[in-house]
Scaffold this motif. Structure first.
Motif, mmCIF file in Angstrom:
data_model
loop_
_atom_site.group_PDB
_atom_site.id
_atom_site.type_symbol
_atom_site.label_atom_id
_atom_site.label_comp_id
_atom_site.label_asym_id
_atom_site.label_seq_id
_atom_site.Cartn_x
_atom_site.Cartn_y
_atom_site.Cartn_z
ATOM 1 N N CYS A 165 0.835 -1.211 0.000
ATOM 2 C CA CYS A 165 0.000 0.000 0.000
ATOM 3 C C CYS A 165 0.862 1.251 0.000
ATOM 4 O O CYS A 165 1.207 1.801 1.058
ATOM 5 C CB CYS A 165 -0.942 -0.008 1.206
ATOM 6 S SG CYS A 165 -2.258 1.231 1.063
ATOM 7 N N PHE A 166 1.198 1.676 -1.185
ATOM 8 C CA PHE A 166 2.003 2.875 -1.398
ATOM 9 C C PHE A 166 1.521 3.479 -2.711
ATOM 10 O O PHE A 166 1.206 2.738 -3.653
ATOM 11 C CB PHE A 166 3.487 2.501 -1.477
ATOM 12 C CG PHE A 166 4.409 3.672 -1.438
ATOM 13 C CD1 PHE A 166 4.608 4.385 -0.269
ATOM 14 C CD2 PHE A 166 5.098 4.074 -2.590
ATOM 15 C CE1 PHE A 166 5.471 5.472 -0.236
ATOM 16 C CE2 PHE A 166 5.953 5.157 -2.560
ATOM 17 C CZ PHE A 166 6.136 5.857 -1.383
ATOM 18 N N PRO A 167 1.416 4.810 -2.831
ATOM 19 C CA PRO A 167 0.856 5.406 -4.050
ATOM 20 C C PRO A 167 1.477 4.907 -5.343
ATOM 21 O O PRO A 167 0.773 4.625 -6.313
ATOM 22 C CB PRO A 167 1.108 6.904 -3.838
ATOM 23 C CG PRO A 167 1.093 7.084 -2.361
ATOM 24 C CD PRO A 167 1.697 5.830 -1.802
ATOM 25 N N LEU A 168 2.806 4.783 -5.360
ATOM 26 C CA LEU A 168 3.474 4.358 -6.587
ATOM 27 C C LEU A 168 3.197 2.893 -6.921
ATOM 28 O O LEU A 168 3.374 2.473 -8.066
ATOM 29 C CB LEU A 168 4.978 4.593 -6.475
ATOM 30 C CG LEU A 168 5.419 6.067 -6.447
ATOM 31 C CD1 LEU A 168 6.925 6.170 -6.322
ATOM 32 C CD2 LEU A 168 4.937 6.802 -7.695
ATOM 33 N N SER A 169 2.780 2.115 -5.933
ATOM 34 C CA SER A 169 2.428 0.720 -6.202
ATOM 35 C C SER A 169 1.060 0.608 -6.862
ATOM 36 O O SER A 169 0.819 -0.284 -7.673
ATOM 37 C CB SER A 169 2.429 -0.082 -4.901
ATOM 38 O OG SER A 169 3.701 -0.086 -4.303
ATOM 39 N N LEU A 170 0.164 1.528 -6.515
ATOM 40 C CA LEU A 170 -1.197 1.494 -7.044
ATOM 41 C C LEU A 170 -1.334 2.360 -8.291
ATOM 42 O O LEU A 170 -1.990 1.977 -9.260
ATOM 43 C CB LEU A 170 -2.176 1.973 -5.966
ATOM 44 C CG LEU A 170 -3.665 1.862 -6.266
ATOM 45 C CD1 LEU A 170 -4.070 0.408 -6.488
ATOM 46 C CD2 LEU A 170 -4.481 2.460 -5.123
ATOM 47 N N TYR A 171 -0.703 3.540 -8.256
ATOM 48 C CA TYR A 171 -0.791 4.479 -9.375
ATOM 49 C C TYR A 171 0.569 4.521 -10.088
ATOM 50 O O TYR A 171 1.399 5.394 -9.798
ATOM 51 C CB TYR A 171 -1.166 5.871 -8.877
ATOM 52 C CG TYR A 171 -2.383 5.895 -7.973
ATOM 53 C CD1 TYR A 171 -3.544 5.195 -8.288
ATOM 54 C CD2 TYR A 171 -2.383 6.640 -6.794
ATOM 55 C CE1 TYR A 171 -4.659 5.217 -7.472
ATOM 56 C CE2 TYR A 171 -3.500 6.679 -5.968
ATOM 57 C CZ TYR A 171 -4.630 5.966 -6.318
ATOM 58 O OH TYR A 171 -5.731 5.997 -5.494
ATOM 59 N N ASN A 172 0.789 3.594 -10.993
ATOM 60 C CA ASN A 172 2.123 3.447 -11.571
ATOM 61 C C ASN A 172 2.146 3.497 -13.099
ATOM 62 O O ASN A 172 3.083 3.021 -13.728
ATOM 63 C CB ASN A 172 2.751 2.127 -11.111
ATOM 64 C CG ASN A 172 1.839 0.941 -11.381
ATOM 65 O OD1 ASN A 172 0.855 1.066 -12.096
ATOM 66 N ND2 ASN A 172 2.167 -0.202 -10.796
ATOM 67 N N THR A 173 1.118 4.078 -13.715
ATOM 68 C CA THR A 173 1.090 4.186 -15.172
ATOM 69 C C THR A 173 1.626 5.546 -15.621
ATOM 70 O O THR A 173 1.739 6.478 -14.817
ATOM 71 C CB THR A 173 -0.332 4.004 -15.715
ATOM 72 O OG1 THR A 173 -1.139 5.118 -15.286
ATOM 73 C CG2 THR A 173 -0.949 2.720 -15.188
ATOM 74 N N ARG A 174 1.899 5.667 -16.904
ATOM 75 C CA ARG A 174 2.394 6.944 -17.428
ATOM 76 C C ARG A 174 1.298 8.015 -17.378
ATOM 77 O O ARG A 174 1.581 9.215 -17.318
ATOM 78 C CB ARG A 174 2.908 6.781 -18.855
ATOM 79 C CG ARG A 174 1.872 6.365 -19.881
ATOM 80 C CD ARG A 174 2.501 6.154 -21.251
ATOM 81 N NE ARG A 174 1.515 5.783 -22.255
ATOM 82 C CZ ARG A 174 0.821 6.663 -22.962
ATOM 83 N NH1 ARG A 174 1.005 7.959 -22.764
ATOM 84 N NH2 ARG A 174 -0.056 6.257 -23.868
#
Length: 320
Positions: A165-174
């Protein structure tokens, strides 16, 4: 946080104790401030204090979620994607709210000092609550955009998977990267232009003021502290890039660098709020000290005991 390079137990314990103690201290102080506001109706019709309570409640939610996630990142950092998404939506909204709320408070002070004759008409209670609702709506939009991008790029089954649970793990698209650049650019530009404009106008008013120079000077000092707090909050937007640069040159201090970045950009600015808006405000500080003083508590305790004795005597006389 690097899951392959965990902190030693002692270091992790010290970091968590520092964050938890500061988080509890901030939320307890803010809880006292909120209680003081609701217990004294004199503040309920003043747009300045209503806006301040919005900032305090926002900070309390943000600190609670932030500290909880920080501790869980050591204890159990893995959640279902759906749960993580819900938590991050609230965290992102409160995070984006802070600079907008500070900008709104700066505008209110500008109107109070530079346009005092129009302040009562422009800053009504109804309009203030409308601005608060608008602030939360604007702060929620980036979080909503993140979720929409995830829904568009990931299958529904993704929300049932377990992730870190970390932003970059969930929101990781360009698409998330582009959204972040646009949103941060707009937010930073709007907030800083607002703060600079109000600061300059209040500064000129304070310099030219003859009758109410003290009030204008105090407002100018408040706007200056606004700027310091806002600068610390805005550092959270560039912290990932600073961390990347510093970690590149000092990889062995990775954990310490990320910890200090989190402490400076998320915890310290929330420590400044009571100093800027309540302790410095004589009217608010007076009500806080009266309500929470030992003398008041002792007097209330004595009064309750007297009332209890008086009631007991009445009951005894009635039975006789």
């Amino acid at each position: 946080m690097n899951l392959t390079n965990r902190d030693a137990f002692q270091e992790a314990l010290v970091k968590n104790v520092i964050i938890v103690v500061l988080g509890i201290a901030i939320n307890c102080t803010n809880g006292i401030i909120v209680l003081t506001f609701f217990k004294n109706s004199v503040f309920h019709s003043d747009s300045r204090y209503i806006l301040y309570m919005n900032l305090v409640v926002n900070d309390m939610i943000l600190i609670f979620l932030s500290v909880t996630l920080y501790v869980l990142s050591y204890a159990n950092p893995f959640f279902k994607a759906s749960t993580c998404c819900s938590v991050l939506i609230i965290g992102s909204t409160t995070h984006m709210n802070t600079p907008i709320i500070l900008a709104g408070m700066a505008i209110e002070r500008y109107i109070a000092i530079c346009k005092p004759l129009h302040h009562a008409q422009m800053c009504t209670v109804r309009r203030t609550y409308f601005i608060i609702g608008l602030t939360w709506g604007v702060g929620f939009m980036p979080a909503l955009a993140d979720v929409i991008i995830v829904l568009a790029t990931q299958p529904i089954s993704f929300f049932s998977t377990v992730i870190f649970c970390f932003p970059l793990s969930l929101y990781n698209t360009r698409y998330h990267e582009e959204k972040v650049k646009v949103v941060q650019g707009l937010y930073i530009s709007f907030v800083w232009l607002t703060l600079i404009y109000t600061y300059v106008r209040i500064f000129l008013t304070a310099k030219a003021a003859k009758g109410d120079a003290a009030s204008a000077k105090k407002a100018l000092n408040t706007i200056s502290l606004h700027g310091i707090q806002l600068l610390l909050c805005m550092l959270s937007y560039v912290t990932p890039f600073l961390d990347l640069v510093l970690i590149t040159y000092f990889p062995i201090y990775r954990s310490k660098i990320t910890f200090l970045g989190y402490l400076i950009t998320n915890i310290i600015p929330r420590l400044l709020s009571p100093l800027i808006y309540s302790i410095r405000d004589q009217k608010f500080a007076k009500h806080m000290s009266q309500y929470f003083s030992c003398k008041i508590i002792i007097c209330k305790g004595k009064q309750k005991r007297r009332n209890l004795k008086h009631f007991s005597k009445k009951v005894c006389s009635f039975n006789n």
